[in-house]
Design an enzyme around this catalytic site. Structure first.
Site, PDB file in Angstrom:
ATOM      1  N   GLU A   1       0.851  -1.181   0.000  1.00 26.23           N
ATOM      2  CA  GLU A   1       0.000   0.000   0.000  1.00 26.23           C
ATOM      3  C   GLU A   1       0.895   1.241   0.000  1.00 26.23           C
ATOM      4  OE1 GLU A   1      -3.395  -0.669   2.226  1.00 26.23           O
ATOM      5  OE2 GLU A   1      -4.331   1.235   1.711  1.00 26.23           O
TER       6      GLU A   1
ATOM      7  N   GLU B   1      -2.203   0.093  13.035  1.00 21.42           N
ATOM      8  CA  GLU B   1      -3.391   0.411  12.244  1.00 21.42           C
ATOM      9  C   GLU B   1      -4.677   0.135  13.038  1.00 21.42           C
ATOM     10  OE1 GLU B   1      -3.469  -1.840   8.677  1.00 21.42           O
ATOM     11  OE2 GLU B   1      -4.844  -0.440   7.686  1.00 21.42           O
TER      12      GLU B   1
HETATM   13  C1  RAM Z   1      -6.261   1.683   4.390  1.00 17.24           C
HETATM   14  C2  RAM Z   1      -5.095   2.579   4.531  1.00 17.24           C
HETATM   15  C3  RAM Z   1      -5.394   3.915   5.172  1.00 17.24           C
HETATM   16  C4  RAM Z   1      -6.841   4.236   5.236  1.00 17.24           C
HETATM   17  C5  RAM Z   1      -7.599   3.639   4.106  1.00 17.24           C
HETATM   18  C6  RAM Z   1      -9.080   3.938   4.137  1.00 17.24           C
HETATM   19  O1  RAM Z   1      -5.989   0.678   3.490  1.00 17.24           O
HETATM   20  O2  RAM Z   1      -4.098   1.943   5.236  1.00 17.24           O
HETATM   21  O3  RAM Z   1      -4.839   4.026   6.442  1.00 17.24           O
HETATM   22  O4  RAM Z   1      -6.963   5.629   5.210  1.00 17.24           O
HETATM   23  O5  RAM Z   1      -7.434   2.292   3.997  1.00 17.24           O
END
Ligand code: RAM
Length: 930
Positions: free
Chosen positions: A518, A795
């Site tokens: 990503e 996350e």
């Molecule tokens: C995830 C990313 C990010 C977020 C989006 C919506 O894959 O890591 O942090 O903002 O999605």
């Protein structure tokens, strides 16, 4: 009274013409002319241009902004006027500034003063100095002379062409393998006169590493030129080669790889290595005799793809083969007869070449191995003890022909090396030795997010030692302030983790994460971290450079992508993400006081507001949104939305309408600063309508949501963005607190709600609840991840647990800065430093004391200088020292401290004694009841 009539600088000696005003009865007669070598007022220091650059080379801004500080050593506290002089040479600056003399300007501004002189040109070296008048109208000495030198400001400055290996020519229809194989380019040239100055202007479509006469041009810079919307703008770098050229033959060389330009980005494999990388360089040599030689990239350059780096990809790693090494390929003596001539392609008219706007990614620090986790045969797992970003330098025994493989991981899963959370990013480096012995290797054209490495394929007869690998940490070269500590170990760990999250993801652009497939500039993550990051590091240049990319990636209809630079993947807008267009410029303005950030971004703000309007009916938004992303405990019914409830439970339209109102509000605020009265009027009318529609559409009489679920975030949005009627705020807050209590004072917020939760509770004077949330040890909370071994921010609150390992859900980055948003409260809450006016010229200091902390210390470097706070509570007694920077006023509020017991610098406190404090250091003491 002594009045200053005129001041003229003659070299180092100031000649002051003084006259005595006769109306001043007490004044003695003074000589009309006094010669002094020093003014009584110490010169200003910390001179900077633009967003905070000191003496930059290859600078980007032809109309620079100037900033300085009143020295902390000066007696002067305030500036009442300044004078800036700018010249094209040091001597002109001393004798008669030929570019600009601002004369005496009555102003207290010490930052972001716009240049008002003769237009500056590419390559120009500029000298400048400043002095100021203090509160007694005494002039200071002139500052030291500072400089900046402009880079190549426009495409027309380039005589060079893009060059590359002929096999990668698009008309040769190169395979992906060919495009992915790094290129090596070199050119030998003669120098036959005395050199006055040599500048290398250079960039790539891809990544470049330049060499001059066998040496690296820069040992520190990596992954240059960085990441911009390449179809619109590519940044160029400038290097000083004056001392690196020699008389006679010289060789300029560079290796070149795909990087973000050509290699795959995220999971977009079909775009992987389709566009061929290209190099653009221009070495301009100015001789003492005035002549100029320009060495350009053209088809006289020699090139090969038969070099040791056989493959490179940001996401997948690098492959190095020793057998392909070309000793001396960057120096004169190398025989390049077998190399091909480069192909040359013209500059693209629509792609702007512009000097890099902020510091590049550099090697910042080395980290040694903390422990050798295991060694089995020819496989060893090494732990650096810290999740971070960069590449390792390995130094290991190898066997000829036996391939070495290096893998990366953020955590071990039950003792085993775990890479599933990197998803499709291979993040693996290979080294194929052709000799038995020791090798030293560090990858050049890739980067990894990791804490552990696994090396496989070394000589298994050897036992691994800690000197087998060193982590070379890379990120944008920002200055970290390291400015928060407290009496609480876990809180300090959290603060450090957040800084590591910042360091890992400030990788030329603000990344969401640095390791998996990503690594994108997600706008929503940026929204919640921009201000905290400004408190922790010198990142104004970083953010404002990225905003240029956001502007460039805004679509005609005002749409802002969910990540920038945009690559074709998710091609729709999300509320709470695209609002970066309004949130980030406004937040940066509040912290810096620099109007330029609003001037530059105002049209983008308006464009985004229009986009919102076009996605609403009767002021209710139907814009898509990622929602309150990764809110914990999503409702069972949202779990089968295909994304496992990642979007949270708060109604999407409610979220989108709230952000619509917010973006309009921030645009109104910006319009006010910029004196755009018409816009203020129109937008204010619109704002009113949205607020009314929001209230009616989403909440009933009892203030229960009419749509969707009752969530913490559903109240937070209205409270923070002012969407409830004033008389309803109390009830909304009650409802929010009820929800918090129901969750045993745990948060139930995702990316959007979490920063609001802290801010709303702070405004409501409920720092007790914030401390509660912050000090929770159980899921979901910040300490919970620390209890599970976090060395960065994650996350998800439970991306990993010691008992269960990785969360079975797909997205589990252990290095995501978004929840680091809480550090804003360390500065604005625990230390209590808040801007009363944009740029902190007027500060409110209101530390939030708690029985959970006996001490906190830290500060923030405002544009005027550093404000520092250090408080300790022992046995009900508070001692606090505060430093108020020069040219700043501070109000201190200490509601929990018994007013009668308070002393200021040892003296009883006068009424109003903590209002409008002047610059200086204060010690405040008193009894405190918590
Ligand atoms: C995830 C990313 C990010 C977020 C989006 C919506 O894959 O890591 O942090 O903002 O999605």
């Amino acid at each position: 009274m002594i009045k200053l009539n005129s001041i003229k600088s003659l070299g180092l000696i100031s000649v002051l013409a003084l006259s005595v005003s006769c109306s001043d009865a007490n004044s003695e007669i003074k000589p009309a002319l006094v010669i002094v070598s020093e003014s009584l007022v110490i010169a200003p220091n910390m001179l900077k241009v633009g967003e905070g650059f000191k003496d930059p080379l290859g600078y980007y801004e032809a109309e620079p902004r100037f900033s300085w500080e009143i020295s902390t050593k000066a007696k002067a506290n305030r500036q009442t006027a300044y004078q800036i002089q700018v010249a094209s040479s040091e001597s002109a600056l001393v004798e008669s500034p030929d570019l600009w003399n601002s004369d005496k300007v009555l102003s207290s501004e010490t930052s972001w003063v716009n240049y008002g002189g003769i237009p500056l040109k590419s390559r120009q070296k500029v000298f400048w100095k400043v002095r100021f008048w203090d509160e007694n109208d005494q002039v200071s000495n002139w500052s030291r002379i500072n400089t900046f030198e402009l880079g190549l400001l426009k495409n027309a400055d380039w005589k060079s062409q893009w060059i590359g290996h002929p096999d990668t020519a698009l008309k040769a229809i190169p395979s992906k393998e060919t495009v992915a194989t790094p290129q090596y380019l070199r050119k030998t040239f003669q120098v036959s006169a005395d050199i006055k100055q040599a500048r290398l202007y250079i960039t790539a479509k891809g990544l470049f590493k330049p060499f001059i006469n066998g040496l690296q041009v820069s040992e520190k810079d990596v992954m240059t030129p960085g990441w911009t919307p390449y179809q619109k703008r590519i940044e160029t770098l400038t290097y000083d080669l004056t001392e690196k050229l020699t008389q006679g033959e010289n060789t300029l060389a560079a290796s070149l790889a795909g990087g973000w330009y050509s290699g795959r980005v995220a999971d977009l494999k079909e775009q992987d290595h389709v566009l061929p990388p290209r190099l653009l360089a221009q070495l301009e040599i100015t001789y003492e005799n005035g002549q100029v030689d320009i060495i350009t990239t053209d088809n006289n350059w020699k090139t090969t793809q038969e070099g040791p780096i056989r493959f490179a990809s940001n996401y997948d790693g690098e492959r190095y083969e020793q057998g392909y090494e070309m000793p001396g390929w960057t120096s004169n003596s190398f025989n390049d007869h077998n190399w091909a001539n480069a192909i040359a392609e013209p500059l693209d008219e629509n792609v702007k070449l512009r000097p890099k706007r902020h510091e590049p990614i550099r090697f910042i620090e080395e980290l040694a191995i903390e422990s050798i986790v295991s060694q089995k045969g020819d496989v060893v797992i090494l732990d650096f003890g810290q999740n971070m970003v960069g590449v390792p330098r390995i130094n290991i025994p190898v066997i000829a022909g036996q391939e070495v493989r290096i893998r990366f991981a953020e955590a071990l899963h039950k003792g085993a090396f775990y890479t599933d959370n990197y998803r499709s990013a291979l993040s693996t480096d290979y080294y194929l030795p052709n000799q038995t012995g020791n090798i030293e290797y560090q990858p050049t054209f890739t980067y990894h997010g990791y804490r552990y490495i696994e090396i496989k394929g070394f000589d298994p007869s050897k036992i691994a030692t800690k000197d087998w690998a060193t982590a070379l940490i890379q990120h944008s070269d920002i200055k970290l302030y390291g400015n928060f500590t407290s009496s609480h170990t876990k809180l300090n760990q959290l603060s450090e983790n957040i800084v590591w999250g910042l360091r890992s993801n400030f990788y030329d652009i603000p990344l969401d994460c640095p390791q998996r497939d990503e690594r994108l500039g997600w706008t929503g993550d940026a929204n919640v971290f921009v201000t905290p990051s400004m408190y922790m590091a010198d990142v104004y240049g970083f953010w404002s450079a990225w905003l240029e990319s956001v502007r460039e990636d805004q679509k005609e209809d005002g749409m802002i992508p969910v990540y920038v630079p945009f690559v074709e993947w998710i091609n729709w807008a999300s509320s709470g993400w695209g609002d970066a267009a309004t949130i980030i410029p406004w937040e940066l303005y509040m912290v810096t006081g620099d109007k330029t950030i609003l001037v530059d971004n105002y049209d983008m703000m308006k464009g985004w507001v229009n986009y919102h309007t076009s996605h609403s009916t009767k002021h209710i938004s139907n814009m898509k949104t990622f929602g309150d992303w990764l809110q914990p405990y999503p409702d069972a019914s949202s779990l089968d939305d295909g994304e496992g409830g990642a979007h949270g439970d708060t109604d999407y339209s409610l979220i989108s309408t709230a952000f619509y109102a917010r973006s309009v509000e921030l645009t109104i605020k910006s319009a006010k600063v910029l004196n755009k009265t018409d816009d203020v009027k129109k937008l204010s009318a619109l704002h009113k309508k949205i607020v009314t529609a929001y209230r009616e559409h989403f909440f009933d009489e009892q203030l229960l949501p009419k749509k969707g679920m009752t969530t913490q975030t559903s109240y937070l949005l209205g409270l923070e963005f002012g969407l409830f009627k004033p008389e309803e705020k109390g009830l909304a807050l009650e409802k929010l607190i009820e929800l918090l209590h129901k969750a045993d004072n745990h948060l139930r917020t995702g990316f959007l709600g979490t920063p609001l939760l802290i801010s709303v509770l702070k405004t409501a004077d409920r720092s007790d609840l914030i401390y509660d949330l912050l000090f929770k040890e159980t899921y979901p909370s910040w300490f919970y991840s620390i209890n599970n071994g976090a060395t960065t921010t994650w996350e998800r609150w439970n991306s990993y647990t010691i008992d269960e390992g990785f969360n079975p859900q797909g997205m589990n980055s252990l290095n995501h800065y978004a929840y680091g948003t809480v550090s804003r409260w360390f500065y604005e809450g625990i230390l209590g430093i808040n801007p009363l006016t944009a740029g902190f010229k007027h500060i409110r200091i209101e530390p939030q004391f708690s029985d959970k902390l006996s001490q906190a210390k830290g500060g923030y470097i405002t544009p005027q200088g550093e404000v520092t706070i250090d408080w300790t509570i022992v046995a009900g007694q508070l001692t606090m020292s505060v430093n108020v920077p020069k040219n700043t006023t501070a109000d201190i509020l200490l509601p929990k401290v018994n007013a009668k017991s308070m002393t200021l610098n040892g003296n009883k406190l006068a009424v109003n004694g903590l209002k409008s404090l002047q610059p200086g250091t204060y010690v405040i003491a008193g009894s405190i009841s918590l």
